[in-house]
Scaffold this active site. Structure first.
Site, PDB file in Angstrom:
ATOM      1  N   HIS A 195     -11.403  -0.626   6.206  1.00  0.00           N
ATOM      2  CA  HIS A 195      -9.886  -1.124   6.196  1.00  0.00           C
ATOM      3  C   HIS A 195      -8.975  -0.371   7.157  1.00  0.00           C
ATOM      4  O   HIS A 195      -8.640  -1.006   7.952  1.00  0.00           O
ATOM      5  CB  HIS A 195      -9.468  -0.079   4.778  1.00  0.00           C
ATOM      6  CG  HIS A 195      -8.112  -0.338   4.419  1.00  0.00           C
ATOM      7  ND1 HIS A 195      -7.502   0.138   3.194  1.00  0.00           N
ATOM      8  CD2 HIS A 195      -7.078  -0.781   5.000  1.00  0.00           C
ATOM      9  CE1 HIS A 195      -6.319  -0.055   3.056  1.00  0.00           C
ATOM     10  NE2 HIS A 195      -6.000  -0.691   4.209  1.00  0.00           N
TER      11      HIS A 195
ATOM     12  N   HIS B  57      -4.668   0.236  10.885  1.00  0.00           N
ATOM     13  CA  HIS B  57      -5.936  -0.528  10.818  1.00  0.00           C
ATOM     14  C   HIS B  57      -6.595  -0.660  12.419  1.00  0.00           C
ATOM     15  O   HIS B  57      -6.557  -1.696  13.002  1.00  0.00           O
ATOM     16  CB  HIS B  57      -5.726  -1.806  10.224  1.00  0.00           C
ATOM     17  CG  HIS B  57      -5.266  -2.143   8.898  1.00  0.00           C
ATOM     18  ND1 HIS B  57      -5.326  -3.194   8.259  1.00  0.00           N
ATOM     19  CD2 HIS B  57      -5.247  -0.912   7.985  1.00  0.00           C
ATOM     20  CE1 HIS B  57      -4.635  -2.931   7.185  1.00  0.00           C
ATOM     21  NE2 HIS B  57      -4.676  -1.944   6.932  1.00  0.00           N
TER      22      HIS B  57
ATOM     23  N   GLU C 159       0.819  -1.413   0.069  1.00  0.00           N
ATOM     24  CA  GLU C 159       0.141  -0.031  -0.013  1.00  0.00           C
ATOM     25  C   GLU C 159       0.988   1.295   0.108  1.00  0.00           C
ATOM     26  O   GLU C 159       0.490   2.289   0.331  1.00  0.00           O
ATOM     27  CB  GLU C 159      -0.877   0.002   1.012  1.00  0.00           C
ATOM     28  CG  GLU C 159      -1.957  -1.127   0.991  1.00  0.00           C
ATOM     29  CD  GLU C 159      -3.188  -0.938   1.942  1.00  0.00           C
ATOM     30  OE1 GLU C 159      -4.245  -0.763   1.566  1.00  0.00           O
ATOM     31  OE2 GLU C 159      -2.938  -1.029   3.169  1.00  0.00           O
TER      32      GLU C 159
HETATM   33 ZN   LIG Z   1      -4.061  -0.933   4.945  1.00  0.00          ZN
END
Ligand SMILES: [Zn+2]
Length: 250
Positions: free
Chosen positions: A172, A106, A85
């Site tokens: 997420h 998260h 990411e």
């Molecule tokens: Zn993530």
């Protein structure tokens, strides 16, 4: 400080900041990362190495300097890979020249609030002024729960963040940003504040959701205590907790 030792100190800072996120429950295992801008098109970022043990056991060796495409700045192949990411960091740094650090993690509290559409309302004040301010300003939401592994998805995230300091990625996690000489401390402080706001909001919803918004006269009595208190002192506290727990890198 010469450039090499400055980079070394920055890697230590990012590694300890990752440990703070892990130790405080904002990152449950290996997922999440922090970046710190080192130039217009480069950053230090928490990468994935061959002996990955999770965010709260990050080492300075896990923090690598890469360009906005994730390639190592020194050009040397290594056993570490930029996170999937990375576009969250790269695309925010690309469109926000004011931003010097990005946190992505998260937190379970924010996940629950987002999934259940629990509003992040300003129901408390002096209990935690930075968290109250987030609620008063409103927290933007990126509505997709995708893994942000392509630049176009990173651009969507950056657009959803806009000029704000924090963003909920529904289903997420979160992205928060910081600026200036204490950018990492500021971005971590905002992540911690957003977690507090979400935890209180979820618990209030469980208890029936009757808490009322702050009246304007109370909002007017919530001063900005300043970055040195909100960010630097808070971060020092969390480093001291790491030291107490035997987790502080030095
Ligand atoms: Zn993530």
């Amino acid at each position: 400080m010469d450039p090499a030792s400055h980079l070394g100190a920055s890697r230590m800072l990012v590694a300890n900041a990752c440990r703070v996120l892990g130790a405080r429950g904002l990152a449950e295992d290996v997922l999440g990362h922090i970046s710190l801008r080192t130039g217009p098109d480069r950053m230090l970022v928490r990468c994935r190495g061959p002996r990955e043990e999770g965010l709260f056991l990050t080492t300075p060796a896990d923090v690598r300097e890469v360009d906005l495409d994730g390639a190592p700045v020194d050009g040397e192949p290594s056993e570490w890979a930029a996170p999937n990411e990375l576009p969250i960091h790269a695309e925010i740094l690309r469109v926000r020249p004011d931003v010097d650090a990005v946190v992505h993690c998260h937190p379970p509290s924010v996940l629950l609030a987002g999934l259940e559409d629990v509003p992040l309302r300003p129901v408390f004040g002096a209990y935690n002024i930075p968290a109250a301010r987030l609620a008063l300003e409103g927290v933007p939401v990126y509505p997709r729960s995708v893994l942000v592994r392509r630049p176009e998805l990173g651009r969507e995230v950056a657009a959803a963040l806009g000029t704000a300091s924090v963003l909920v990625l529904r289903g997420h996690g979160i992205a928060t940003v910081g600026s200036g000489p204490h950018a990492v401390e500021q971005a971590v402080g905002r992540a911690l504040a957003l977690d507090v706001l979400a935890r209180v909001s979820v618990d209030c919803a469980r208890l029936g959701g009757r808490a009322e918004d702050l009246p304007p006269e109370d909002v007017a009595e919530l001063p900005d205590l300043g970055g040195s208190f909100n960010d630097v002192t808070l971060f020092r506290h969390h480093l001291a907790r790491l030291r107490h727990e035997g987790l502080l890198l030095r």
